[in-house]
Write an enzyme that holds these catalytic residues in place. Structure first.
Site, PDB file in Angstrom:
ATOM      1  N   GLY A  43       0.888  -1.240   0.200  1.00  0.00           N
ATOM      2  CA  GLY A  43      -0.086  -0.063   0.080  1.00  0.00           C
ATOM      3  C   GLY A  43       0.691   1.295   0.064  1.00  0.00           C
ATOM      4  N   ASP A 102      -4.869   1.688  10.962  1.00  0.00           N
ATOM      5  CA  ASP A 102      -5.991   1.218  11.211  1.00  0.00           C
ATOM      6  C   ASP A 102      -6.127   1.197  12.697  1.00  0.00           C
ATOM      7  OD1 ASP A 102      -9.087   0.870  10.289  1.00  0.00           O
ATOM      8  OD2 ASP A 102      -8.359  -1.464  10.492  1.00  0.00           O
ATOM      9  N   LYS A 130      -6.889   6.436  10.852  1.00  0.00           N
ATOM     10  CA  LYS A 130      -8.096   6.235  11.383  1.00  0.00           C
ATOM     11  C   LYS A 130      -8.224   6.384  12.846  1.00  0.00           C
ATOM     12  CE  LYS A 130      -9.827   3.129   7.506  1.00  0.00           C
ATOM     13  NZ  LYS A 130     -10.331   1.632   7.178  1.00  0.00           N
ATOM     14  N   ARG A 164      -5.637  -0.121  -6.467  1.00  0.00           N
ATOM     15  CA  ARG A 164      -4.264   0.570  -6.270  1.00  0.00           C
ATOM     16  C   ARG A 164      -3.955   1.744  -7.103  1.00  0.00           C
ATOM     17  NH1 ARG A 164      -1.803  -2.156  -2.145  1.00  0.00           N
ATOM     18  NH2 ARG A 164      -1.927  -4.500  -2.278  1.00  0.00           N
TER      19      ARG A 164
HETATM   20  P1  IMP Z   1      -3.446  -2.032  11.021  1.00  0.00           P
HETATM   21  O1  IMP Z   1      -2.596  -2.810  11.445  1.00  0.00           O
HETATM   22  O2  IMP Z   1      -4.927  -2.429  11.450  1.00  0.00           O
HETATM   23  O3  IMP Z   1      -3.247  -0.530  11.500  1.00  0.00           O
HETATM   24  O4  IMP Z   1      -3.546  -2.161   9.605  1.00  0.00           O
HETATM   25  C1  IMP Z   1      -2.980  -1.303   8.435  1.00  0.00           C
HETATM   26  C2  IMP Z   1      -2.868  -1.847   7.076  1.00  0.00           C
HETATM   27  O5  IMP Z   1      -4.270  -2.382   6.713  1.00  0.00           O
HETATM   28  C3  IMP Z   1      -2.666  -0.776   6.184  1.00  0.00           C
HETATM   29  O6  IMP Z   1      -1.238  -0.500   6.085  1.00  0.00           O
HETATM   30  C4  IMP Z   1      -3.448  -1.306   4.953  1.00  0.00           C
HETATM   31  O7  IMP Z   1      -2.596  -2.080   4.289  1.00  0.00           O
HETATM   32  C5  IMP Z   1      -4.797  -2.022   5.587  1.00  0.00           C
HETATM   33  N1  IMP Z   1      -5.740  -1.050   5.807  1.00  0.00           N
HETATM   34  C6  IMP Z   1      -6.355  -0.470   6.746  1.00  0.00           C
HETATM   35  N2  IMP Z   1      -7.454   0.288   6.593  1.00  0.00           N
HETATM   36  C7  IMP Z   1      -7.375   0.085   5.245  1.00  0.00           C
HETATM   37  C8  IMP Z   1      -8.374   0.698   4.292  1.00  0.00           C
HETATM   38  O8  IMP Z   1      -9.288   1.528   4.505  1.00  0.00           O
HETATM   39  N3  IMP Z   1      -8.104   0.423   2.996  1.00  0.00           N
HETATM   40  C9  IMP Z   1      -7.352  -0.488   2.583  1.00  0.00           C
HETATM   41  N4  IMP Z   1      -6.362  -0.895   3.183  1.00  0.00           N
HETATM   42  C10 IMP Z   1      -6.584  -0.763   4.632  1.00  0.00           C
HETATM   43 MG    MG Z   2      -0.291  -1.531   4.298  1.00  0.00          MG
END
Ligand code: IMP
Ligand code: MG
Length: 178
Positions: A43, A102, A130, A164
């Site tokens: 990403g 996230d 977020k 993407r």
């Molecule tokens: P975390 O460990 O929950 O903070 O996940 C982060 C990763 O989840 C990011 O690097 C993204 O690859 C993916 N991710 C989280 N939210 C989204 C979203 O709204 N769209 C796309 N990918 C997301």
């Molecule tokens: Mg990611």
């Protein structure tokens, strides 16, 4: 692709303006240094490539990849290294480049992991955050935009490896992933 988008959150122009500001802050903060930007795949790839061109300093780049969401839109919290960094970051200034935070669990894992290599410093640069979804304490040094809890795609962010290459960031229609 475009018809799967509920609405556009940030246009290409919004993103470009944001990157210019981030780039000049980073340039100022790292004067006289040569930071290593570690991009979290996949990403973060588009963000990294545009971001470093707004930074007026010598930089190094490297890539780090963890197991992803797969087809789900929720974080599993389980992380596995797919691709490790190749750079020796001992005593270097590291900037982690993420697409979105996230739960913050991925980032927490990455920070712990990188600290084992004893870098001089580690800072976090994320295009999106977020805050309502955090499950752990997250300290962001460079933030593009704060968003709510909707699932977004484009500008590097995917759903099941799609979207993407959208030039903007948009909210994905719920019927696509439910
Ligand atoms: P975390 O460990 O929950 O903070 O996940 C982060 C990763 O989840 C990011 O690097 C993204 O690859 C993916 N991710 C989280 N939210 C989204 C979203 O709204 N769209 C796309 N990918 C997301
Ligand atoms: Mg990611």
């Amino acid at each position: 692709m475009h018809s799967d988008i509920e609405y556009v959150l940030f246009s290409k122009e919004d993103i470009d303006n944001c990157l210019k500001q981030l780039g000049s802050r980073i340039t100022k903060d790292y004067q006289g240094k040569k930071p290593v930007f570690i991009c979290i795949l996949r990403g973060g790839a588009i963000f990294l490539s545009d971001l470093i061109r707004t930074v007026d300093l010598p930089v190094e780049i490297d890539f780090f990849s963890l197991s992803s969401y797969g087809k789900s839109t929720k974080s599993s919290g389980i992380v596995k290294i797919r691709k490790d960094i190749d750079t020796d970051i001992f005593n270097k200034h590291v900037v982690i480049v993420e697409d979105i935070i996230d739960s913050g669990l991925t980032l927490e894992y990455i920070i712990d992991y990188l600290h084992k290599h004893q870098p001089a410093s580690v800072k976090i640069c994320t295009l999106l955050d977020k805050p309502d979804a955090h499950k752990t304490e997250v300290k962001i040094d460079y933030l593009g935009f704060e968003i709510g809890n909707s699932f977004v795609v484009g500008y590097g962010l995917d759903y099941a490896e799609k979207y993407r290459n959208l030039p903007y960031i948009g909210v994905l229609k719920k019927e696509i992933y439910t």
